[in-house]
Design a protein around this motif. Structure first.
Motif, short mmCIF file in Angstrom:
data_model
loop_
_atom_site.label_atom_id
_atom_site.label_comp_id
_atom_site.label_asym_id
_atom_site.label_seq_id
_atom_site.Cartn_x
_atom_site.Cartn_y
_atom_site.Cartn_z
N ARG A 5 13.22 -19.87 -25.35
CA ARG A 5 11.92 -20.09 -26.01
C ARG A 5 12.03 -21.13 -27.12
O ARG A 5 11.13 -21.95 -27.30
N ALA A 8 12.16 -24.46 -25.46
CA ALA A 8 10.81 -24.82 -25.01
C ALA A 8 9.98 -25.35 -26.17
O ALA A 8 9.24 -26.33 -26.02
N ALA A 77 6.75 -25.46 -20.37
CA ALA A 77 5.98 -24.32 -19.84
C ALA A 77 6.79 -23.56 -18.79
O ALA A 77 6.81 -22.31 -18.79
N ASN A 78 7.47 -24.29 -17.92
CA ASN A 78 8.29 -23.63 -16.90
C ASN A 78 9.46 -22.89 -17.53
O ASN A 78 9.84 -21.81 -17.07
N ARG A 80 9.44 -21.46 -20.41
CA ARG A 80 8.90 -20.22 -20.96
C ARG A 80 8.72 -19.16 -19.86
O ARG A 80 8.96 -17.97 -20.08
N LEU A 81 8.30 -19.61 -18.67
CA LEU A 81 8.18 -18.67 -17.55
C LEU A 81 9.54 -18.09 -17.17
O LEU A 81 9.66 -16.90 -16.89
N VAL A 82 10.56 -18.95 -17.16
CA VAL A 82 11.91 -18.48 -16.87
C VAL A 82 12.36 -17.48 -17.93
O VAL A 82 12.92 -16.42 -17.61
N GLU A 84 10.53 -15.59 -19.77
CA GLU A 84 9.78 -14.35 -19.56
C GLU A 84 10.37 -13.55 -18.40
O GLU A 84 10.50 -12.33 -18.48
N GLY A 85 10.74 -14.25 -17.34
CA GLY A 85 11.37 -13.57 -16.20
C GLY A 85 12.67 -12.91 -16.58
O GLY A 85 12.95 -11.77 -16.17
N TYR A 86 13.50 -13.62 -17.35
CA TYR A 86 14.75 -13.02 -17.82
C TYR A 86 14.48 -11.81 -18.70
O TYR A 86 15.15 -10.78 -18.58
N ASP A 88 11.86 -9.83 -18.65
CA ASP A 88 11.39 -8.73 -17.79
C ASP A 88 12.56 -8.08 -17.06
O ASP A 88 12.63 -6.85 -16.94
#
Length: 101
Positions: A5, A8, A77-78, A80-82, A84-86, A88
């Protein structure tokens, strides 16, 4: 080590800097050093030709800067998605281990 993060966020800062550079380049390329009503001599023609080349070059660099900024912002942005996936996945593993113990 820097978190995903945080990285990012730094990429977003870089994108904003490039966007600003693009705006500055566009403004720099719009100058006209030959005033209206100036003579039609060789110096005036050369100045106009060079100014045209300068304007075209700065406009191209401005476009490149904005395009790079868009790509970097997309990367952020991508990322941040990664992240978030980690996060989760980490949460799911923690819950599973808590249930097992």
């Amino acid at each position: 080590m820097e978190s995903l993060r945080e990285l990012a966020d730094r990429l977003d800062e870089a994108a904003a800097t490039l966007t600003g550079a693009g705006r500055d380049l566009t403004a720099a390329g719009r100058s006209d050093p030959v005033p209206d009503g100036a003579g039609t001599g060789r110096l005036t023609e050369t100045t106009r030709a060079l100014t045209g080349q300068w304007s075209a070059a700065t406009e191209c660099r401005a476009h490149e800067a904005v395009t790079a900024a868009d790509r970097i912002a997309g990367l952020a942005a991508n990322l941040r998605l990664v992240a978030e996936g980690y996060a989760d996945t980490d949460d799911a593993v923690r819950r599973r281990h808590a249930q097992e113990w």
